[in-house]
Design an enzyme around this catalytic site. Structure first.
Site, PDB file in Angstrom:
ATOM      1  N   ARG A  75       9.480  53.429 105.470  1.00 22.16           N
ATOM      2  CA  ARG A  75      10.692  53.433 105.932  1.00 22.16           C
ATOM      3  C   ARG A  75      10.840  53.198 107.528  1.00 22.16           C
ATOM      4  O   ARG A  75       9.927  53.657 108.187  1.00 22.16           O
ATOM      5  CB  ARG A  75      11.564  54.647 105.456  1.00 22.16           C
ATOM      6  CG  ARG A  75      11.903  54.842 104.234  1.00 22.16           C
ATOM      7  CD  ARG A  75      12.735  55.984 103.867  1.00 22.16           C
ATOM      8  NE  ARG A  75      11.960  57.277 103.995  1.00 22.16           N
ATOM      9  CZ  ARG A  75      11.882  58.049 105.281  1.00 22.16           C
ATOM     10  NH1 ARG A  75      12.999  57.664 106.168  1.00 22.16           N
ATOM     11  NH2 ARG A  75      11.339  59.120 105.546  1.00 22.16           N
ATOM     12  N   TYR A 218       9.781  47.163 101.116  1.00 20.77           N
ATOM     13  CA  TYR A 218       9.487  48.421 100.776  1.00 20.77           C
ATOM     14  C   TYR A 218      10.281  49.588 100.674  1.00 20.77           C
ATOM     15  O   TYR A 218      11.088  49.830 101.037  1.00 20.77           O
ATOM     16  CB  TYR A 218       8.409  48.722 102.130  1.00 20.77           C
ATOM     17  CG  TYR A 218       7.266  49.841 101.632  1.00 20.77           C
ATOM     18  CD1 TYR A 218       6.054  49.343 101.053  1.00 20.77           C
ATOM     19  CD2 TYR A 218       7.491  51.185 101.517  1.00 20.77           C
ATOM     20  CE1 TYR A 218       5.107  50.371 100.628  1.00 20.77           C
ATOM     21  CE2 TYR A 218       6.565  52.029 101.082  1.00 20.77           C
ATOM     22  CZ  TYR A 218       5.581  51.660 100.639  1.00 20.77           C
ATOM     23  OH  TYR A 218       4.349  52.605 100.376  1.00 20.77           O
ATOM     24  N   LYS A 227      17.271  56.003  98.826  1.00 22.85           N
ATOM     25  CA  LYS A 227      17.983  56.624 100.039  1.00 22.85           C
ATOM     26  C   LYS A 227      19.163  55.969 100.663  1.00 22.85           C
ATOM     27  O   LYS A 227      19.823  56.782 101.065  1.00 22.85           O
ATOM     28  CB  LYS A 227      16.740  56.277 101.022  1.00 22.85           C
ATOM     29  CG  LYS A 227      15.298  57.011 100.476  1.00 22.85           C
ATOM     30  CD  LYS A 227      15.339  58.287 100.229  1.00 22.85           C
ATOM     31  CE  LYS A 227      13.800  58.764  99.853  1.00 22.85           C
ATOM     32  NZ  LYS A 227      13.894  60.245  99.845  1.00 22.85           N
ATOM     33  N   HIS A 247      18.069  65.680  99.546  1.00 19.87           N
ATOM     34  CA  HIS A 247      16.858  65.240  99.504  1.00 19.87           C
ATOM     35  C   HIS A 247      16.098  66.332  98.676  1.00 19.87           C
ATOM     36  O   HIS A 247      15.098  67.239  99.260  1.00 19.87           O
ATOM     37  CB  HIS A 247      16.251  65.133 100.852  1.00 19.87           C
ATOM     38  CG  HIS A 247      14.910  64.344 100.686  1.00 19.87           C
ATOM     39  ND1 HIS A 247      14.021  64.255 102.081  1.00 19.87           N
ATOM     40  CD2 HIS A 247      14.303  63.425  99.864  1.00 19.87           C
ATOM     41  CE1 HIS A 247      13.165  63.440 101.796  1.00 19.87           C
ATOM     42  NE2 HIS A 247      13.302  62.889 100.467  1.00 19.87           N
ATOM     43  N   SER A 269      10.134  64.194 103.795  1.00 21.31           N
ATOM     44  CA  SER A 269       9.187  63.353 103.045  1.00 21.31           C
ATOM     45  C   SER A 269       7.857  63.642 103.258  1.00 21.31           C
ATOM     46  O   SER A 269       7.343  63.921 104.294  1.00 21.31           O
ATOM     47  CB  SER A 269       9.516  61.975 103.807  1.00 21.31           C
ATOM     48  OG  SER A 269      10.914  61.552 103.744  1.00 21.31           O
ATOM     49  N   CYS A 271       6.327  66.277 101.802  1.00 25.53           N
ATOM     50  CA  CYS A 271       6.025  67.422 102.329  1.00 25.53           C
ATOM     51  C   CYS A 271       5.987  68.438 101.051  1.00 25.53           C
ATOM     52  O   CYS A 271       6.038  69.617 100.893  1.00 25.53           O
ATOM     53  CB  CYS A 271       7.090  67.883 103.222  1.00 25.53           C
ATOM     54  SG  CYS A 271       6.695  67.496 104.783  1.00 25.53           S
ATOM     55  N   ASP A 294      13.060  63.894  93.886  1.00 27.66           N
ATOM     56  CA  ASP A 294      13.278  63.606  95.266  1.00 27.66           C
ATOM     57  C   ASP A 294      14.791  63.652  95.620  1.00 27.66           C
ATOM     58  O   ASP A 294      14.968  63.973  96.869  1.00 27.66           O
ATOM     59  CB  ASP A 294      12.916  62.090  95.338  1.00 27.66           C
ATOM     60  CG  ASP A 294      12.858  61.603  96.883  1.00 27.66           C
ATOM     61  OD1 ASP A 294      12.398  62.233  97.652  1.00 27.66           O
ATOM     62  OD2 ASP A 294      13.500  60.308  97.260  1.00 27.66           O
ATOM     63  N   ARG A 386       1.974  54.369  97.332  1.00 30.90           N
ATOM     64  CA  ARG A 386       2.779  55.120  96.347  1.00 30.90           C
ATOM     65  C   ARG A 386       2.773  54.599  94.804  1.00 30.90           C
ATOM     66  O   ARG A 386       2.038  53.308  94.685  1.00 30.90           O
ATOM     67  CB  ARG A 386       4.410  54.800  96.640  1.00 30.90           C
ATOM     68  CG  ARG A 386       4.528  55.309  98.251  1.00 30.90           C
ATOM     69  CD  ARG A 386       5.682  56.325  98.071  1.00 30.90           C
ATOM     70  NE  ARG A 386       5.832  56.936  99.437  1.00 30.90           N
ATOM     71  CZ  ARG A 386       6.619  58.153  99.485  1.00 30.90           C
ATOM     72  NH1 ARG A 386       7.150  58.540  98.500  1.00 30.90           N
ATOM     73  NH2 ARG A 386       6.643  58.468 100.797  1.00 30.90           N
TER      74      ARG A 386
HETATM   75  N1  LIG Z   1      -1.715  71.929 101.445  1.00 30.53           N
HETATM   76  C1  LIG Z   1      -0.830  71.491 100.718  1.00 30.53           C
HETATM   77  N2  LIG Z   1      -0.463  70.127 100.465  1.00 30.53           N
HETATM   78  C2  LIG Z   1       0.592  69.763  99.714  1.00 30.53           C
HETATM   79  C3  LIG Z   1       1.088  70.864  98.617  1.00 30.53           C
HETATM   80  N3  LIG Z   1       1.861  70.037  97.959  1.00 30.53           N
HETATM   81  C4  LIG Z   1       2.009  68.764  98.288  1.00 30.53           C
HETATM   82  N4  LIG Z   1       1.239  68.668  99.235  1.00 30.53           N
HETATM   83  C5  LIG Z   1       0.663  67.328  99.906  1.00 30.53           C
HETATM   84  O1  LIG Z   1       1.717  66.688 100.291  1.00 30.53           O
HETATM   85  C6  LIG Z   1       1.500  65.348 100.202  1.00 30.53           C
HETATM   86  C7  LIG Z   1       3.150  64.753  99.777  1.00 30.53           C
HETATM   87  O2  LIG Z   1       3.509  65.628  98.820  1.00 30.53           O
HETATM   88  P1  LIG Z   1       4.588  64.966  97.856  1.00 30.53           P
HETATM   89  O3  LIG Z   1       4.778  65.947  96.706  1.00 30.53           O
HETATM   90  O4  LIG Z   1       4.283  63.640  97.251  1.00 30.53           O
HETATM   91  O5  LIG Z   1       5.879  64.704  98.753  1.00 30.53           O
HETATM   92  P2  LIG Z   1       7.289  64.530  98.697  1.00 30.53           P
HETATM   93  O6  LIG Z   1       8.076  65.634  99.033  1.00 30.53           O
HETATM   94  O7  LIG Z   1       7.627  64.247  97.176  1.00 30.53           O
HETATM   95  O8  LIG Z   1       7.743  63.154  99.503  1.00 30.53           O
HETATM   96  P3  LIG Z   1       8.854  61.823  99.348  1.00 30.53           P
HETATM   97  O9  LIG Z   1       8.508  61.242  98.203  1.00 30.53           O
HETATM   98  O10 LIG Z   1       8.145  61.254 100.691  1.00 30.53           O
HETATM   99  O11 LIG Z   1      10.055  62.453  99.794  1.00 30.53           O
HETATM  100  C8  LIG Z   1       0.583  65.083  99.433  1.00 30.53           C
HETATM  101  O12 LIG Z   1      -0.594  64.333 100.161  1.00 30.53           O
HETATM  102  C9  LIG Z   1       0.217  66.279  98.856  1.00 30.53           C
HETATM  103  O13 LIG Z   1      -1.140  66.468  98.310  1.00 30.53           O
HETATM  104  C10 LIG Z   1       0.533  72.241  98.883  1.00 30.53           C
HETATM  105  O14 LIG Z   1       1.165  72.937  98.209  1.00 30.53           O
HETATM  106  N5  LIG Z   1      -0.107  72.505  99.872  1.00 30.53           N
HETATM  107  O1  LIG Z   2      11.965  56.350 100.865  1.00 26.19           O
HETATM  108  C1  LIG Z   2      10.926  56.228 100.670  1.00 26.19           C
HETATM  109  O2  LIG Z   2      10.094  55.114 100.910  1.00 26.19           O
HETATM  110  C2  LIG Z   2      10.003  57.352  99.969  1.00 26.19           C
HETATM  111  C3  LIG Z   2      10.700  58.619  99.927  1.00 26.19           C
HETATM  112  O3  LIG Z   2      10.866  59.318  99.223  1.00 26.19           O
HETATM  113  C4  LIG Z   2      10.829  59.220 101.297  1.00 26.19           C
HETATM  114  O4  LIG Z   2      10.377  58.742 102.507  1.00 26.19           O
HETATM  115  O5  LIG Z   2      11.312  60.317 101.442  1.00 26.19           O
HETATM  116 MN   LIG Z   3      11.966  61.354  99.763  1.00 21.50          MN
END
Ligand SMILES: Nc1nc2c(ncn2[C@@H]2O[C@H](COP(=O)(O)OP(=O)(O)OP(=O)(O)O)[C@@H](O)[C@H]2O)c(=O)[nH]1
Ligand SMILES: O=C([O-])CC(=O)C(=O)O
Ligand SMILES: [Mn+2]
Length: 604
Positions: A75, A218, A227, A247, A269, A271, A294, A386
């Site tokens: 993004r 992307y 989003k 979110h 994001s 996290c 999400d 992704r």
């Molecule tokens: N140390 C740690 N890392 C974590 C944990 N949960 C997730 N992660 C890491 O955080 C990163 C992103 O996690 P996602 O669950 O894909 O993030 P999201 O919040 O769904 O992200 P978006 O799709 O960008 O909104 C990955 O590399 C995970 O391995 C946790 O409990 N501990």
């Molecule tokens: O929007 C995207 O590209 C992926 C996403 O979930 C974020 O960034 O929070």
């Molecule tokens: Mn997101």
């Protein structure tokens, strides 16, 4: 000349498609129906053009790898604009442009931008088709990658189009990669594998509920249902209509006693939303099922309780770190019918990314198409690579994940990537304190957006890049929804999986062990455990926290379950400065300044 009589029952849809075609000058127009045949034809065409690589069907049936241009991998927050009539309505956290000036600029950019390409018309529903909380939209795009991605991520095609009657509200979402194949003088160019434009605009017109996206192919820049619509435009609709577009992930938790709870959680994001949404509890007797990973649309229902739906149909999940130990559910979900973007290609025609397996294969083709071996200095997969896949393939998907009325939310969590200061878990004293916890969230930046990674920034409610209006008013809206919910307002919790020790290692093991935090939250919902009052909120008593079988030093547990007063004293100063900054461009609710004053007084 293109015929105005389009297939939509809504004349404004047909006219808009006609007008956009007159402006962008595509070779042809295709109205997408969302069928398997359409998917097959488009993926086949993209394979022949080199945009997609078909993965070995033995390992990954009906699945594809896309490699984006290295200049179009995430993004673009600095190119994202809220074009409200008054600058004040965009507020202190958004880039603002005058809507008339922006429309003019974009009209110039879109003029002829689809020359030589096919223009796809993509009707879609966010939320179950015809559901009471769902919303309809139509995306126009010149990217077939976007079309197939929209097919996985939204309820796309004929059913959605059919619902858009003459008077039905719908959101026009215009997208072009901005790479025409024919010049104005008629010279035709060869296409490239990932067309995009170095000029990018992700523009939102909140008053007229319109989206114009130019120059990027992307994820969050280009799949406009996600989003742009489900967060930025929907947050404005939600403000006007008394609901919340967030979110947030949504999960269903079943306790060993067999009681069911639904919990929503906002994390910035990359996290941890997808991971928590697919959590495999380490503690016996507990079950977690997935509803969304999400986005959550939440509304006070007729019974006065807060109800939530996941408006999406699929997951656009971060690949790196998603592995057979950390998130086996996601690994199972992507068994087939998936699109992978910017991951590495194995010699056997399957995919790989950092963290999928403990050991990297001896040889790969990296996300940029180069040979890669484990001694390489760069990662094989891009950090924001992704997977895109439908939610119904998730083995832990909940029965009620696509319930049109949504599920009753029993608790809300806010969490960021905080190496220090913020405890593993705490509970807000009340709704207003919970809104303060959301408003004061901060998190280290990740690869989900262009720019430096690992920089701590304020990210209120994990909505910093996604709130479509003045963030001060957004806080006020949350307070109002809380008042409306009254005694039915769910309790609010703060969580942080990311505390680090002096050597920079994560203290809390995270992932499946996060179920211990969920257990405590459920025990709090039931009033089964007492708390320790602290200046930052209600903390668990260590004896109530389930550590059976947990590999964690007692000292470490204590450190993440307690308040570090000197760190919090610095935090208070930072929040104070941030609030001052926000208040310069709007009206920060007095409840929040009062919460800050209480925190400041208690922490000294
Ligand atoms: N140390 C740690 N890392 C974590 C944990 N949960 C997730 N992660 C890491 O955080 C990163 C992103 O996690 P996602 O669950 O894909 O993030 P999201 O919040 O769904 O992200 P978006 O799709 O960008 O909104 C990955 O590399 C995970 O391995 C946790 O409990 N501990
Ligand atoms: O929007 C995207 O590209 C992926 C996403 O979930 C974020 O960034 O929070
Ligand atoms: Mn997101």
């Amino acid at each position: 000349m293109i015929d105005v009589d389009g297939p939509s029952k809504n004349s404004a849809v047909n006219e808009w498609v006609h007008d956009v075609a007159s402006l962008t000058k595509p070779d042809s127009i295709v109205w997408c129906d969302g069928s398997t045949r359409e998917w097959d034809e488009l993926t086949k065409m993209m394979v022949s053009q080199g945009t997609l690589i078909r993965l070995n069907p033995e390992w990954r049936p009906n699945s594809f790898l896309a490699r984006s241009d290295p200049a179009d991998v995430a993004r673009v927050e600095d190119r994202t604009f809220i074009c409200s009539e008054n600058e004040a309505d965009a507020g202190p956290t958004n880039n603002w442009r005058n809507p008339f000036a922006m429309r003019e600029e974009l009209t110039h950019l879109f003029a002829g931008s689809m020359r030589g390409r096919t223009m796809y018309v993509v009707p879609f529903s966010m939320g179950p088709v015809g559901g009471p909380i769902s919303q309809l939209g139509v995306q126009i795009t010149d990217s077939p990658y976007v079309v197939v991605s929209m097919q996985l991520m939204t309820r796309m095609g004929a059913d959605a189009l059919d619902l858009i009657e003459e008077e039905t509200p719908w959101v026009p979402a215009l997208h072009s990669v901005g790479a025409p194949l024919i010049d104005e003088d008629g010279t035709r160019h060869d296409d490239v594998v990932w067309p995009h434009n170095s000029t990018k605009y992700i523009a939102h017109f909140p008053e007229t509920r319109e989206i114009w996206s130019f120059g990027s192919g992307y994820g969050g820049n280009a799949l406009l249902g996600k989003k742009c619509f489900a967060l930025r435009i929907a947050s404005v609709m939600a403000r006007d209509e008394g609901w919340l577009a967030e979110h947030m992930l949504i999960i269903k938790i079943t306790s060993p006693e067999g009681k069911v709870y639904h919990v929503a959680g906002a994390f910035p994001s990359a996290c941890g939303k997808t991971n928590l949404a697919m959590l495999n509890p380490s503690i016996p007797g507990w079950r977690v099922e997935t509803i969304g990973d999400d986005i959550a649309w939440m509304r006070p229902g007729a019974d006065g309780k807060l109800r939530a739906i996941n408006p999406e149909r699929g997951f656009f999940g971060v690949a790196p770190g998603t592995g057979i130990t950390t998130n086996p559910t996601a690994v199972d979900t992507v068994w087939g019918n998936a699109i992978f973007t910017n991951v590495a290609l194995r010699d056997d025609g399957d995919v790989w990314w950092e963290g999928l397996t403990p050991k990297a294969p001896a040889h790969l083709i990296d996300w940029e198409g180069n040979d890669w071996t484990p001694d390489a200095s760069t990662p094989a997969a891009h950090p924001n690579s992704r997977f895109t896949v439908t939610a119904d393939q998730c083995p832990t998907i909940s029965d009620d994940w696509d319930s049109p009325e949504g599920v009753v939310i029993d608790a809300i969590m806010f969490g960021g990537r905080r190496p220090t200061t913020v405890p593993l878990v705490s509970q807000a004293r009340d709704w207003s304190h919970g809104v303060f916890l959301g408003a004061t969230m901060a998190s280290e930046t990740t690869a989900a957006a262009e720019g430096a990674v690992g920089r701590l920034r304020h990210d209120p409610f994990a909505m910093l890049p996604f709130c479509g209006y003045n963030i001060n008013d957004y806080f006020g809206h949350w307070l109002k929804v809380g008042e409306q919910l009254g005694a039915d307002a769910p309790p609010i919790f703060s969580v942080n999986w990311f505390r680090k020790d002096a050597d920079g290692r994560f203290i809390w093991p995270g992932f499946s062990e996060n179920s211990r935090v969920l257990e405590w939250i459920v025990r709090r919902i039931e009033g089964e455990v007492e708390v320790v009052d602290s200046p930052v909120g209600k903390l668990p008593r260590v004896r109530d926290f389930n550590v059976d079988g947990l590999d964690l030093e007692y000292e470490d547990l204590l450190s993440i379950l307690s308040v570090d007063r000197s760190a919090w004293s610095r935090e208070v100063d930072q929040i104070g400065a941030y609030f001052d900054e926000l208040a310069e461009a709007g009206t920060l609710p007095t409840q929040l300044t009062r919460e800050l004053a209480t925190l400041r007084a208690n922490i000294r």
